[in-house]
Design an enzyme around this catalytic site. Structure first.
Site, PDB file in Angstrom:
ATOM      1  N   LYS A   1       0.825  -1.217   0.000  1.00  0.00           N
ATOM      2  CA  LYS A   1       0.000   0.000   0.000  1.00  0.00           C
ATOM      3  C   LYS A   1       0.864   1.274   0.000  1.00  0.00           C
ATOM      4  O   LYS A   1       0.592   2.190  -0.750  1.00  0.00           O
ATOM      5  CB  LYS A   1      -0.930   0.025   1.224  1.00  0.00           C
ATOM      6  CG  LYS A   1      -1.912  -1.143   1.267  1.00  0.00           C
ATOM      7  CD  LYS A   1      -2.915  -0.989   2.403  1.00  0.00           C
ATOM      8  CE  LYS A   1      -2.304  -1.053   3.786  1.00  0.00           C
ATOM      9  NZ  LYS A   1      -1.778  -2.384   4.162  1.00  0.00           N
TER      10      LYS A   1
ATOM     11  N   ARG B   1      -9.747   0.793   8.850  1.00  0.00           N
ATOM     12  CA  ARG B   1      -9.194  -0.527   9.131  1.00  0.00           C
ATOM     13  C   ARG B   1     -10.246  -1.432   9.773  1.00  0.00           C
ATOM     14  O   ARG B   1      -9.987  -2.609   9.994  1.00  0.00           O
ATOM     15  CB  ARG B   1      -8.074  -0.277  10.123  1.00  0.00           C
ATOM     16  CG  ARG B   1      -6.947  -1.218  10.265  1.00  0.00           C
ATOM     17  CD  ARG B   1      -5.935  -1.250   9.213  1.00  0.00           C
ATOM     18  NE  ARG B   1      -4.640  -1.623   9.745  1.00  0.00           N
ATOM     19  CZ  ARG B   1      -3.522  -0.987   9.510  1.00  0.00           C
ATOM     20  NH1 ARG B   1      -3.516   0.064   8.739  1.00  0.00           N
ATOM     21  NH2 ARG B   1      -2.406  -1.409  10.018  1.00  0.00           N
TER      22      ARG B   1
ATOM     23  N   ARG C   1      11.675  -6.392   5.295  1.00  0.00           N
ATOM     24  CA  ARG C   1      11.465  -4.943   5.161  1.00  0.00           C
ATOM     25  C   ARG C   1      12.294  -4.168   6.181  1.00  0.00           C
ATOM     26  O   ARG C   1      12.465  -4.593   7.312  1.00  0.00           O
ATOM     27  CB  ARG C   1       9.977  -4.657   5.394  1.00  0.00           C
ATOM     28  CG  ARG C   1       9.591  -3.224   5.184  1.00  0.00           C
ATOM     29  CD  ARG C   1       8.172  -3.126   4.690  1.00  0.00           C
ATOM     30  NE  ARG C   1       7.242  -2.992   5.798  1.00  0.00           N
ATOM     31  CZ  ARG C   1       5.934  -2.790   5.629  1.00  0.00           C
ATOM     32  NH1 ARG C   1       5.414  -2.750   4.413  1.00  0.00           N
ATOM     33  NH2 ARG C   1       5.155  -2.665   6.658  1.00  0.00           N
TER      34      ARG C   1
ATOM     35  N   ARG D   1      11.006  -2.623  12.099  1.00  0.00           N
ATOM     36  CA  ARG D   1      10.022  -2.093  13.042  1.00  0.00           C
ATOM     37  C   ARG D   1       9.737  -3.089  14.168  1.00  0.00           C
ATOM     38  O   ARG D   1       9.840  -4.289  13.979  1.00  0.00           O
ATOM     39  CB  ARG D   1       8.723  -1.771  12.295  1.00  0.00           C
ATOM     40  CG  ARG D   1       8.795  -0.479  11.540  1.00  0.00           C
ATOM     41  CD  ARG D   1       7.636  -0.193  10.623  1.00  0.00           C
ATOM     42  NE  ARG D   1       6.397  -0.895  10.895  1.00  0.00           N
ATOM     43  CZ  ARG D   1       5.373  -0.915  10.055  1.00  0.00           C
ATOM     44  NH1 ARG D   1       5.442  -0.263   8.898  1.00  0.00           N
ATOM     45  NH2 ARG D   1       4.283  -1.563  10.341  1.00  0.00           N
TER      46      ARG D   1
ATOM     47  N   ARG E   1      -0.672  -9.374  13.069  1.00  0.00           N
ATOM     48  CA  ARG E   1      -1.198  -8.327  12.182  1.00  0.00           C
ATOM     49  C   ARG E   1      -2.007  -8.939  11.041  1.00  0.00           C
ATOM     50  O   ARG E   1      -3.036  -8.409  10.639  1.00  0.00           O
ATOM     51  CB  ARG E   1      -0.059  -7.480  11.617  1.00  0.00           C
ATOM     52  CG  ARG E   1       0.425  -6.431  12.615  1.00  0.00           C
ATOM     53  CD  ARG E   1       1.826  -5.980  12.296  1.00  0.00           C
ATOM     54  NE  ARG E   1       1.925  -5.263  11.042  1.00  0.00           N
ATOM     55  CZ  ARG E   1       3.050  -5.161  10.328  1.00  0.00           C
ATOM     56  NH1 ARG E   1       4.163  -5.742  10.756  1.00  0.00           N
ATOM     57  NH2 ARG E   1       3.068  -4.496   9.201  1.00  0.00           N
TER      58      ARG E   1
END
Ligand code: ADP
Length: 221
Positions: free
Chosen positions: A13, A88, A127, A162, A173
């Site tokens: 996204k 969300r 990531r 993160r 998640r």
């Protein structure tokens, strides 16, 4: 353009939002980036959001709505906006609908990004994100690495993994996405706004999205 990007964590996204903004200057708005900046700055909102975020859980709807009601009324949103990571939950989508009616704003499209689960898991564990809150450039150690010393190519700050990118938080998640966010697909289908894109290559997907938007807005583009 006034669009919403829907898709699991790691669906791309943020990358697609950046590509779309280059096209017409619409502002990308990522609730995740806004919340991380609030945590870093130690604001009241940041203090309240921190524990939810670290565990990979959603921040309460009331906090998000307060933050977004203010954000959508900032002058830069008049050019258009690309919502990444919001809404969300169904309550957030219902509240957003009321808010947009109040502000006389009509959405053009809700973009649903579909990406296979293995691809998502691989992307999330590889990531890296720039730790500078005003940069937050995203890298991938395999396909788009930062500088060899781990610093950001754009601003030189250190890139980090993160807190919510541990395997446990990632699985949480994805589960939260399936339970709380995937129902938005039917919500926006019923609103007649949804278009699904199977997305493996962000650039190609951004092009396909622009084609659909052009058809919707022949006069504007
Ligand atoms: P992801 O890569 O999981 O899509 P984001 O950067 O969008 O990550 O969001 C990171 C975290 O911020 C989420 O796990 C959640 O805790 C919080 N968050 C972001 N947007 C929302 C939202 N609209 N509602 C509730 N929590 C949110």
């Amino acid at each position: 353009m006034k669009v919403i990007l829907l898709g699991a964590p790691g669906a791309g996204k943020g990358t697609i939002a950046k590509l779309l903004t280059e096209f017409d200057g619409s502002v990308p708005i990522s609730t995740g980036d806004m919340l991380r900046a609030a945590v870093k700055a130690g604001t009241e909102l940041g203090k309240k959001a921190k524990t939810y975020m670290e565990a990979g859980n959603l921040v309460p709807d009331s906090l998000i709505m307060e933050m977004m009601e203010a954000r959508l009324q900032e002058p830069d949103c008049q050019k258009g906006f690309i919502l990444d990571g919001f809404p969300r939950t169904i309550p957030q989508a219902q509240e957003l609908k009321k808010l947009l009616q109040k502000l006389s704003i009509a959405l053009d499209l809700v973009i649903n990004l579909e990406v296979p689960r293995e691809v998502i898991l691989d992307r999330l564990t590889t990531r890296r994100t720039c730790s500078n809150p005003s940069c937050q450039e995203i890298y991938n150690i395999k396909s788009n690495p930062p500088n060899p010393d781990g610093t950001c190519k754009k601003c030189g700050s250190l890139t980090i993994q993160r807190d919510d990118e541990t395997e446990e938080a990632i699985l949480n998640r994805l589960e939260t996405y399936n339970q709380k966010t995937a129902p938005l697909i039917s919500f926006y289908q019923n609103e007649g706004l949804l278009e699904t894109f199977v997305s493996l290559d962000s650039k190609k997907t951004a092009q396909s999205i622009l084609e659909v938007l052009k058809k919707l807005h022949r006069k504007c583009y």
